[in-house]
Design a protein around this motif. Structure first.
Motif, PDB file in Angstrom:
ATOM      1  N   PRO A  23       0.653  -1.163   0.048  1.00  0.00           N
ATOM      2  CA  PRO A  23       0.060  -0.053  -0.065  1.00  0.00           C
ATOM      3  C   PRO A  23       0.840   1.257  -0.059  1.00  0.00           C
ATOM      4  N   ASP A  24       0.240   2.373  -0.263  1.00  0.00           N
ATOM      5  CA  ASP A  24       1.071   3.575  -0.402  1.00  0.00           C
ATOM      6  C   ASP A  24       1.220   4.254   1.051  1.00  0.00           C
ATOM      7  N   VAL A  25       2.052   3.264   1.787  1.00  0.00           N
ATOM      8  CA  VAL A  25       2.511   3.525   3.450  1.00  0.00           C
ATOM      9  C   VAL A  25       3.064   4.996   3.397  1.00  0.00           C
ATOM     10  N   ASN A  26       3.981   5.617   2.330  1.00  0.00           N
ATOM     11  CA  ASN A  26       4.654   6.751   2.252  1.00  0.00           C
ATOM     12  C   ASN A  26       3.819   7.812   2.401  1.00  0.00           C
ATOM     13  N   LYS A  27       2.394   7.718   2.560  1.00  0.00           N
ATOM     14  CA  LYS A  27       1.299   8.892   2.843  1.00  0.00           C
ATOM     15  C   LYS A  27       1.323   8.940   4.408  1.00  0.00           C
ATOM     16  N   LEU A  28       1.467   8.263   5.013  1.00  0.00           N
ATOM     17  CA  LEU A  28       1.678   8.411   6.512  1.00  0.00           C
ATOM     18  C   LEU A  28       2.891   8.865   7.000  1.00  0.00           C
ATOM     19  N   THR A  29       3.412  10.019   6.683  1.00  0.00           N
ATOM     20  CA  THR A  29       4.665  10.554   6.795  1.00  0.00           C
ATOM     21  C   THR A  29       5.352  10.633   8.211  1.00  0.00           C
ATOM     22  N   SER A  30       4.364  10.447   9.195  1.00  0.00           N
ATOM     23  CA  SER A  30       4.813  10.685  10.721  1.00  0.00           C
ATOM     24  C   SER A  30       5.015   9.082  11.120  1.00  0.00           C
ATOM     25  N   LEU A  31       4.740   8.118  10.640  1.00  0.00           N
ATOM     26  CA  LEU A  31       4.762   6.690  10.974  1.00  0.00           C
ATOM     27  C   LEU A  31       6.114   6.504  11.674  1.00  0.00           C
ATOM     28  N   ARG A  32       6.021   5.809  12.801  1.00  0.00           N
ATOM     29  CA  ARG A  32       7.385   5.450  13.264  1.00  0.00           C
ATOM     30  C   ARG A  32       7.807   3.869  13.147  1.00  0.00           C
ATOM     31  N   ALA A  33       6.781   2.890  13.421  1.00  0.00           N
ATOM     32  CA  ALA A  33       6.945   1.677  13.061  1.00  0.00           C
ATOM     33  C   ALA A  33       5.884   0.919  12.190  1.00  0.00           C
TER      34      ALA A  33
END
Length: 631
Positions: A114-124
């Motif tokens: 998925p386009d996880v790079n949209k969650l720019t504040s994700l740590r894990a």
């Protein structure tokens, strides 16, 4: 006056903006319910996600499954081992501004990442043990400057490792093992990097300097990798010379044996011997290599020993002239398929790690193994002894191994092994193992190397055990490094094996058969460490999602779930870390024999060990589907 009027207008505009914003905005509950609807198979797993439920986060606690809260708002989502499928709606998750950790491990999500790079504040990010596939876009992790932990293991990703992943500035843990990544490892320059697990992929080339201090097990299973902590890289020219030398040496050895057999078959002149050498060895590896070898002069006593008189024999020159195919290279050595002129297909296994045993002792033990006869054992046909190497010859089994059927990629329209077939296989394995225990009572490990790749399947999917009974003739240091018996908890913890060690291997095989997951610790050299497959099953049943442990590719399971659960319990009792509580083999075989394809009245198996505590203090619920496991 005009100034006050302007101020009032601004104040009114601000209040209207707040009111409109409040009416347009969504609560966290609304966002979560919209996200839930993007998932499949969520009815029971997320039943407490509903409109009538209280607010998702009350203080720092949540009564919504899988939520992690802090200061009254959502910072983490942990939906693991729930059998979830469908689409991970990243766009909806972006509406949770304080979301920092995301885990969907041990589910059934597929397709591209998925386009996880949209969650720019994700740590894990934890997406291991799913069915994601395909290449990850080069910018798939771009702008995720807070991301520290990425777990994508045991999926089916392919292509190159994206540079945006290697460039994450705060990356500390990366788990990519068990995929099909290829090409070179990108450079990792993070100062706080703790672990990069790239085992069991298709990577190649030199390991970057930044990773040379990592444990070698993190790179195992990549045949093309070299450099610290793995063996030193060789130039392509030198590597080709080594390959030619190994192949030439192996074939020349076989040619030497055939030459001696040819000489003994009748009166032969020196010129006839020379012609034979050039004809058989020269055609394969070149006349120069064959003529330069002096092995012929040293092989006067070389002989291929056939075990059974009733078997049709063949000459070694027949074996040399046969069309050959390399089947693979395992922990013991290479295997070859040779089709004789009369149509018989044989497998020749070459062993180099048996040079600590004398000729008479080796012949006696091979003769003992050759006399074993059981429908679930692959019988030894013949063997050859030389100090430097040994050859074991057996019949070729065309249907492949259990490991191939469980883990090889299949076409979209090709189904996996169904429950009745898997039950037949494990019953045959248990019978074969029980026979070995009966016929080889003096051996601590009658098998010693029981794993799915050593379970072959005939055309009716009846199992045939291979590589059994070799413990007395394998070099001890090699056995301790590669044989699965030495991955057991008792050897890991106490440097010893027992008569129950093969039972532990049977338990791991049962769990692999039911879950469809490969016990990755078998890829590691040396001691096995944590038994990852058993640990994973433990984690699933602790969360009371035992029904989700079964392989989704297991077809024809209607009315068989109860029997599958019984087998799962048997596997857990065989995988008991405490050998005192671990089942005896006869108990495991007896319970496996009682299993049926379709459910009957649920009956608990007898207790693990002899202490009377059912399943070693496992508490089994009335529905029989969840039980906790003591560490």
């Amino acid at each position: 006056m005009g100034h006050n009027k302007a101020y009032c207008c601004l104040l009114l505009l601000f209040m209207l903006t707040c009111l409109v914003g409040a009416s347009w905005g969504e609560t966290e509950a609304t966002i979560l319910l919209r996200f839930k609807n993007s998932l499949s198979n969520h009815e029971s797993a997320l039943s407490d996600w509903n409109d009538s439920a209280p607010s998702p986060c009350t203080g720092d606690n949540s009564n919504w499954t899988g939520l992690r809260c802090s200061n009254g708002t959502i910072f983490g989502l942990r939906l693991e081992s729930m059998g979830l499928m469908g689409v991970i709606d990243i766009d909806t998750l972006t509406e949770l501004p304080l979301l920092r950790t995301l885990s969907f491990m041990n589910n059934s999500f597929d397709g591209q990442l998925p386009d996880v790079n949209k969650l720019t504040s994700l740590r894990a990010l934890y997406l291991s043990y799913n069915r994601f596939s395909g290449e990850i876009r080069e910018n798939g992790f771009a702008a995720m400057n807070s991301l520290q932990k990425v777990y994508l293991a045991r999926n089916n990703f392919s292509g190159k490792i994206p540079k945006s992943l290697a460039a994450l500035p705060r990356l500390s843990e990366l788990s990519l093992e068990g995929n099909r990544f290829e090409g070179k490892i990108p450079d990792f320059q993070q100062k706080d990097l703790i672990m990069v697990n790239l085992a069991d992929n298709q990577l190649e080339g030199r390991i970057p300097d930044s990773l040379t201090k990592m444990n070698s097990s993190l790179f195992a299973g990549n045949k093309g990798l070299c450099g610290k902590p793995l063996p030193q890289c060789k130039s392509s020219k030198k590597r080709n010379i080594i390959i030619i030398t190994v192949v030439a040496g192996s074939v020349v050895s076989l040619a030497a044996i055939a030459a001696v057999s040819y000489i003994r078959s009748g009166p032969t002149t020196t010129s006839q011997v020379k012609n034979f050498q050039e004809k058989n060895a020269g055609n394969i590896v070149g006349r120069k290599e064959a003529q330069s070898s002096n092995h012929y002069r040293k092989a006067e006593n070389a002989k291929l020993y056939f075990i059974r008189n009733e078997r049709g024999r063949f000459e070694l020159q027949d074996l040399l002239r046969a069309s050959a195919e390399v089947l693979g290279s395992g922990s013991f050595g290479s295997s070859y398929k040779a089709v004789l002129l009369d149509g018989r297909a044989m497998v020749v296994k070459r062993f180099r790690q048996m040079n600590n045993v004398g000729k008479e002792e080796f012949r006696a033990h091979m003769g003992r193994l050759g006399m074993l006869f059981h429908p679930n054992l692959l019988s030894l046909v013949a063997f050859y002894y030389r100090k430097e190497e040994k050859l074991l010859v057996s019949d070729f089994v065309p249907n492949g191994s259990l490991a191939g059927h469980l883990h090889a990629r299949r076409a979209p329209d090709q189904s996996g092994l169904d429950w009745p077939t898997r039950l037949k296989i494990i019953k045959g394995v248990a019978k074969g193992l029980a026979y070995l225990y009966k016929e080889l009572p003096s051996l601590t490990l009658p098998h010693g190397h029981l794993k799915s790749s050593n379970v072959l399947l005939d055309h009716n999917f009846e199992p045939l055990l291979t590589d059994y009974g070799l413990m007395p003739v394998i070099n001890k240091e090699h056995a301790q490094q590669f044989m699965v018996a030495y991955k057991s908890p008792e050897f890991t913890q106490y440097d010893r094996t027992t008569t129950k060690t093969d039972v532990w291997s049977l338990g791991i095989l049962i769990l692999e058969l039911l879950t469809g997951k490969f016990p990755a610790n078998y890829l590691k050299q040396g001691k096995g460490g944590n038994v990852d497959l058993a640990t994973w099953v433990n984690s699933v049943v602790r969360e009371e999602w035992t029904g989700e442990v079964f392989d989704k590719d297991m077809k024809s399971t209607k009315n068989g779930e109860g029997e599958m659960l019984k087998l799962l319990k048997i596997g857990m009792c065989c995988c008991e870390w405490n050998t005192e509580r671990r089942w005896e083999l006869k108990d495991a075989v007896e319970k496996i024999e009682e299993l049926k394809e379709r459910d009957s009245d649920m009956e608990d198996c007898s207790s693990c060990g002899s202490e009377g505590d059912a399943y070693s203090s496992r508490a089994i619920t009335e529905d029989g589907f969840s039980f906790s496991v003591n560490g």
